[in-house]
Design an enzyme around this catalytic site. Structure first.
Site, short mmCIF file in Angstrom:
data_model
loop_
_atom_site.label_atom_id
_atom_site.label_comp_id
_atom_site.label_asym_id
_atom_site.label_seq_id
_atom_site.Cartn_x
_atom_site.Cartn_y
_atom_site.Cartn_z
N ASP A 1 0.97 -1.15 -0.02
CA ASP A 1 0.04 -0.18 -0.07
C ASP A 1 1.18 1.22 -0.01
OD1 ASP A 1 -3.03 1.14 0.84
OD2 ASP A 1 -1.38 2.25 1.81
N TYR B 1 2.88 9.94 -0.36
CA TYR B 1 3.92 9.24 0.54
C TYR B 1 5.29 9.60 -0.16
CZ TYR B 1 0.16 6.26 2.71
OH TYR B 1 -0.79 5.93 3.30
N LYS C 1 -2.96 6.00 -4.25
CA LYS C 1 -3.94 7.07 -3.76
C LYS C 1 -3.74 8.33 -4.42
CE LYS C 1 -3.85 4.98 0.78
NZ LYS C 1 -2.56 4.46 0.64
N HIS D 1 -7.76 9.64 -1.48
CA HIS D 1 -6.86 9.63 0.01
C HIS D 1 -7.75 10.12 1.16
CE1 HIS D 1 -2.62 9.60 1.33
NE2 HIS D 1 -3.40 9.26 2.25
#
Length: 290
Positions: free
Chosen positions: A56, A61, A86, A119
């Site tokens: 994931d 990120y 996401k 997200h």
């Protein structure tokens, strides 16, 4: 009441089945706060070597490139891996989401993504037209799904108020990834998702650090000769929720997979379910400023 998803929980390679029939490994590996670069590549490769097949990540990120390199260097066949990413809050809306997706698949070096999520929801605290924004973003995900660019679509951090409009669309969400751990079950959202056959995924299933030393959880974990982290992960699974634990230490990454050789009793499940709020991030979807 419908189950949120069907699946077995006997081993790491077992799957939940989403409402479109697509299968998703019952335990995922979270990559939040794992910085892009060699360290991230090695950590994700280690996770795959240990046996994780569900990775994931997210555009926010900042590590999609490293995740993609780790996938390529792992030697594991692409079809045997389940990859999630996401779309971030700055890319909401149809056109921006479509462009963001192209960047994500390019960063990952993949032809398709197994699961693509919104997200965070646009909320009433920041946008008068928050419902329209969420639906416009969802339209992009739906088109990507119909085109076969993604195998499943869903949301993250959506509460019941955000989900209501989406479940009425032609392609309802298959997943809602929320903060979920002992002391923060989000029961209203969990029950709504189960009633609408949406699989709940748990981000932060181990809560904040103090959760792992909580005397109540330590006492229960000791009954099963397990660590609190393992208890929390198993507790998620027995509540029909897919946990996404994150660690950068290979020994802990391995321990987090050793949750298929015990079953928490109904009594202990009830005790954990009844724990009052603690150990959470404090990020409420209707109050965050992003």
């Amino acid at each position: 009441m419908k189950r949120s998803a069907e699946g077995n929980m006997n081993k790491l390679t077992d799957n939940f089945k989403l409402h479109n029939g697509y299968e998703i490994p019952v335990l995922g590996f979270g990559t939040w706060k794992i910085e892009d670069g060699d360290a991230a590549i090695n950590i994700v490769k280690s996770a795959i070597e240990i046996g994780y097949r569900h990775i994931d990540t997210a555009a926010a990120y900042g590590n999609e490139v490293s995740v993609g390199k780790a996938i390529k260097e792992s030697g594991v066949n692409r079809k045997d891996l389940f990859i999630t990413s996401k779309v971030w809050t700055t890319e909401r809306g149809y056109d921006k989401t479509m462009a963001a997706f192209e960047r994500t698949v390019s960063n990952l070096g993949l032809d398709y993504i197994d699961l693509y999520l919104i997200h965070w929801p646009a909320s009433s605290s920041r946008f008068k037209d928050w419902k329209e924004i969420n639906l416009d973003t969802w339209k992009a995900l739906t088109e990507l799904y119909k085109a076969g660019r993604v195998r499943a679509i869903g949301v993250s951090n959506f509460l019941v108020s955000h989900l209501r409009a989406l479940v009425e669309t032609e392609t309802p969400p298959m997943v809602d990834q929320i903060e979920f751990h002992p002391g923060q079950m989000q029961n209203e959202t969990l029950q709504f998702c189960k009633e609408h056959n949406i699989l709940v995924e748990a981000w932060g299933p181990l809560g904040r650090g103090k959760m792992l030393t909580d005397e109540r959880l330590v006492k229960i974990a000791n009954k099963y000769n397990k660590f609190v982290a393992q208890l929390c992960i198993r507790w998620c699974l027995q509540n029909g929720v897919l946990p996404l634990p994150k660690s950068v230490t290979p020994s802990r990454m391995t321990e987090n997979t050793e949750v298929f050789d015990f079953v928490i009793s109904d009594e202990d499940i009830a005790t954990i379910n009844a724990m009052p709020y603690f150990g959470g991030s404090g990020h409420h979807p209707d109050e965050v400023d992003f």
